[in-house]
Design an enzyme around this catalytic site. Structure first.
Site, PDB file in Angstrom:
ATOM      1  N   SER A   8       0.848  -1.193   0.000  1.00  0.00           N
ATOM      2  CA  SER A   8       0.000   0.000   0.000  1.00  0.00           C
ATOM      3  C   SER A   8       0.883   1.243   0.000  1.00  0.00           C
ATOM      4  O   SER A   8       1.786   1.376   0.839  1.00  0.00           O
ATOM      5  CB  SER A   8      -0.881   0.011   1.251  1.00  0.00           C
ATOM      6  OG  SER A   8      -1.377   1.318   1.470  1.00  0.00           O
ATOM      7  N   HIS A  33      -1.404  -1.662  -3.933  1.00  0.00           N
ATOM      8  CA  HIS A  33      -2.648  -1.383  -3.210  1.00  0.00           C
ATOM      9  C   HIS A  33      -2.821   0.131  -3.041  1.00  0.00           C
ATOM     10  O   HIS A  33      -1.958   0.807  -2.478  1.00  0.00           O
ATOM     11  CB  HIS A  33      -2.574  -2.082  -1.848  1.00  0.00           C
ATOM     12  CG  HIS A  33      -3.824  -2.028  -1.050  1.00  0.00           C
ATOM     13  ND1 HIS A  33      -4.858  -2.948  -1.209  1.00  0.00           N
ATOM     14  CD2 HIS A  33      -4.227  -1.194  -0.071  1.00  0.00           C
ATOM     15  CE1 HIS A  33      -5.820  -2.669  -0.348  1.00  0.00           C
ATOM     16  NE2 HIS A  33      -5.470  -1.595   0.351  1.00  0.00           N
ATOM     17  N   ASP A  35      -5.226   3.098  -1.573  1.00  0.00           N
ATOM     18  CA  ASP A  35      -6.274   3.362  -0.594  1.00  0.00           C
ATOM     19  C   ASP A  35      -6.939   4.705  -0.850  1.00  0.00           C
ATOM     20  O   ASP A  35      -6.320   5.753  -0.663  1.00  0.00           O
ATOM     21  CB  ASP A  35      -5.654   3.372   0.813  1.00  0.00           C
ATOM     22  CG  ASP A  35      -5.213   1.995   1.252  1.00  0.00           C
ATOM     23  OD1 ASP A  35      -6.074   1.093   1.317  1.00  0.00           O
ATOM     24  OD2 ASP A  35      -4.007   1.806   1.509  1.00  0.00           O
ATOM     25  N   MET A  37      -9.688   7.336   0.261  1.00  0.00           N
ATOM     26  CA  MET A  37     -10.468   7.702   1.454  1.00  0.00           C
ATOM     27  C   MET A  37     -11.147   9.049   1.247  1.00  0.00           C
ATOM     28  O   MET A  37     -10.517   9.976   0.747  1.00  0.00           O
ATOM     29  CB  MET A  37      -9.538   7.805   2.664  1.00  0.00           C
ATOM     30  CG  MET A  37      -8.744   6.540   2.905  1.00  0.00           C
ATOM     31  SD  MET A  37      -7.638   6.768   4.293  1.00  0.00           S
ATOM     32  CE  MET A  37      -6.871   5.149   4.345  1.00  0.00           C
ATOM     33  N   HIS A  66      -8.601   0.085  -3.257  1.00  0.00           N
ATOM     34  CA  HIS A  66      -9.428  -0.142  -2.065  1.00  0.00           C
ATOM     35  C   HIS A  66     -10.212   1.132  -1.770  1.00  0.00           C
ATOM     36  O   HIS A  66      -9.664   2.087  -1.229  1.00  0.00           O
ATOM     37  CB  HIS A  66      -8.469  -0.527  -0.914  1.00  0.00           C
ATOM     38  CG  HIS A  66      -9.131  -0.695   0.421  1.00  0.00           C
ATOM     39  ND1 HIS A  66      -8.405  -0.823   1.588  1.00  0.00           N
ATOM     40  CD2 HIS A  66     -10.436  -0.771   0.791  1.00  0.00           C
ATOM     41  CE1 HIS A  66      -9.233  -0.969   2.611  1.00  0.00           C
ATOM     42  NE2 HIS A  66     -10.471  -0.926   2.158  1.00  0.00           N
ATOM     43  N   MET A  68     -12.479   3.374   0.240  1.00  0.00           N
ATOM     44  CA  MET A  68     -13.055   3.584   1.568  1.00  0.00           C
ATOM     45  C   MET A  68     -13.861   4.865   1.464  1.00  0.00           C
ATOM     46  O   MET A  68     -13.499   5.904   2.019  1.00  0.00           O
ATOM     47  CB  MET A  68     -11.934   3.697   2.622  1.00  0.00           C
ATOM     48  CG  MET A  68     -11.346   2.346   2.975  1.00  0.00           C
ATOM     49  SD  MET A  68      -9.752   2.497   3.773  1.00  0.00           S
ATOM     50  CE  MET A  68      -8.703   2.553   2.346  1.00  0.00           C
ATOM     51  N   MET A 136     -10.279  -6.619   6.653  1.00  0.00           N
ATOM     52  CA  MET A 136      -9.489  -5.573   7.312  1.00  0.00           C
ATOM     53  C   MET A 136      -9.011  -6.081   8.673  1.00  0.00           C
ATOM     54  O   MET A 136      -9.800  -6.574   9.477  1.00  0.00           O
ATOM     55  CB  MET A 136     -10.327  -4.308   7.535  1.00  0.00           C
ATOM     56  CG  MET A 136     -10.661  -3.501   6.291  1.00  0.00           C
ATOM     57  SD  MET A 136      -9.245  -2.980   5.329  1.00  0.00           S
ATOM     58  CE  MET A 136      -8.362  -1.945   6.490  1.00  0.00           C
ATOM     59  N   ASP A 174      -5.526  -6.831   5.174  1.00  0.00           N
ATOM     60  CA  ASP A 174      -5.005  -5.468   5.075  1.00  0.00           C
ATOM     61  C   ASP A 174      -4.967  -4.809   6.447  1.00  0.00           C
ATOM     62  O   ASP A 174      -6.004  -4.640   7.097  1.00  0.00           O
ATOM     63  CB  ASP A 174      -5.930  -4.678   4.131  1.00  0.00           C
ATOM     64  CG  ASP A 174      -5.519  -3.237   3.925  1.00  0.00           C
ATOM     65  OD1 ASP A 174      -4.426  -2.842   4.380  1.00  0.00           O
ATOM     66  OD2 ASP A 174      -6.303  -2.503   3.278  1.00  0.00           O
TER      67      ASP A 174
HETATM   68  C1  DX5 Z   1      -5.893   1.356   6.079  1.00  0.00           C
HETATM   69  C2  DX5 Z   1      -5.534   0.935   4.681  1.00  0.00           C
HETATM   70  C3  DX5 Z   1      -4.329   0.081   4.568  1.00  0.00           C
HETATM   71  C4  DX5 Z   1      -3.066   0.684   5.072  1.00  0.00           C
HETATM   72  C5  DX5 Z   1      -2.190  -0.444   5.525  1.00  0.00           C
HETATM   73  O1  DX5 Z   1      -7.178   1.852   6.069  1.00  0.00           O
HETATM   74  O2  DX5 Z   1      -6.593   0.217   4.089  1.00  0.00           O
HETATM   75  O3  DX5 Z   1      -4.165  -0.413   3.246  1.00  0.00           O
HETATM   76  O4  DX5 Z   1      -2.383   1.450   4.132  1.00  0.00           O
HETATM   77  O5  DX5 Z   1      -1.087   0.106   6.150  1.00  0.00           O
HETATM   78  P1  DX5 Z   1      -0.199  -0.746   7.155  1.00  0.00           P
HETATM   79  O6  DX5 Z   1       0.342  -1.941   6.391  1.00  0.00           O
HETATM   80  O7  DX5 Z   1       0.845   0.224   7.570  1.00  0.00           O
HETATM   81  O8  DX5 Z   1      -1.096  -1.194   8.282  1.00  0.00           O
HETATM   82 ZN    ZN Z   2      -6.224  -0.758   2.138  1.00  0.00          ZN
END
Ligand code: DX5
Ligand code: ZN
Length: 215
Positions: A8, A33, A35, A37, A66, A68, A136, A174
């Site tokens: 990610s 990956h 993310d 948000m 991903h 969110m 998650m 994740d």
């Molecule tokens: C959190 C994200 C993850 C995050 C993981 O909401 O979905 O993908 O980037 O980061 P680490 O591996 O640092 O927990």
């Molecule tokens: Zn993620």
């Protein structure tokens, strides 16, 4: 089953990203990956389509997006154009079946995601429509959090159901993945590992990717 890694970029230095992605690519990274948000579904804002589009233009690593975001069905078309596999949360207020079908109609693979508080059984009915499910192992919103071991039971429940039905659905995990937690997730039945801060804070990302894949 071979384990795939999907680093990610959430905690990456975005001005170094081109160079870092090249390193990940030569280390045999399976997916990247990304993310997304919106500050509503999760209490943080990250990036959207333009950034993903730029990344897509610079790498052949398949993009694992991903979402969110609240009501993801409103944005599937835009994100499908820049994703290889597109995932959304079953808790985000869209019709799950319609949204999974929409992703596939736009030519992407589909991933359904569950938060730590959502039981695995909640998504059993949708498994035949999912190329991947994402469990998650932290509350979504931030990188660098601690792995929640409760995710392991859910991964195993999904693995058993997927195997029982003879499906090919991948199981991604994740949040908080590192050298200690990755083997636990794989043993529980996950075959795709997202790792953000663990990869991006390491001195040699390529080596870290190879190490995790070899676990
Ligand atoms: C959190 C994200 C993850 C995050 C993981 O909401 O979905 O993908 O980037 O980061 P680490 O591996 O640092 O927990
Ligand atoms: Zn993620």
């Amino acid at each position: 089953m071979a384990v795939k890694i999907s680093p990610s970029v959430l905690t990456a230095d975005f001005l170094e990203l081109k160079k870092d992605i090249a390193k990940l690519e030569s280390a045999g990274t399976d997916m990247l990956h990304l993310d997304v948000m919106d500050g509503i579904f999760v209490p943080n804002i990250s990036f959207g389509v333009p950034i993903i589009k730029s990344i897509k233009n610079h790498t052949s690593i398949p993009l694992d997006v991903h979402l969110m975001i609240d009501r993801p069905d409103r944005y599937i078309k835009q994100f499908a154009e820049v994703s290889d596999i597109l995932g959304f949360h079953c808790e985000a207020g869209s019709d799950v079946e319609k949204t999974l079908k929409m992703i596939k109609e736009f030519g992407c693979k589909a991933c359904l995601t569950i938060k730590p508080c959502t039981p695995a059984e909640k998504i059993f009915d949708y498994l035949p429509l999912c190329d991947m499910v994402l469990v998650m192992s932290v509350e979504p919103g931030f990188g660098g959090q601690k792995f929640m071991p409760q995710a392991l039971e859910k991964i195993t429940a999904l693995r058993n159901e997927i195997d029982r039905r003879g499906l090919k659905t991948d199981i991604e995990v994740d949040g908080g993945i590192n050298a200690e937690t990755a083997p636990l997730a794989v043993k529980a039945g996950a075959n795709v590992l997202v790792a953000g801060s663990y990869v991006f804070s390491s001195d040699d990302m390529g080596k870290t990717v190879k190490e995790i894949k070899a676990l």
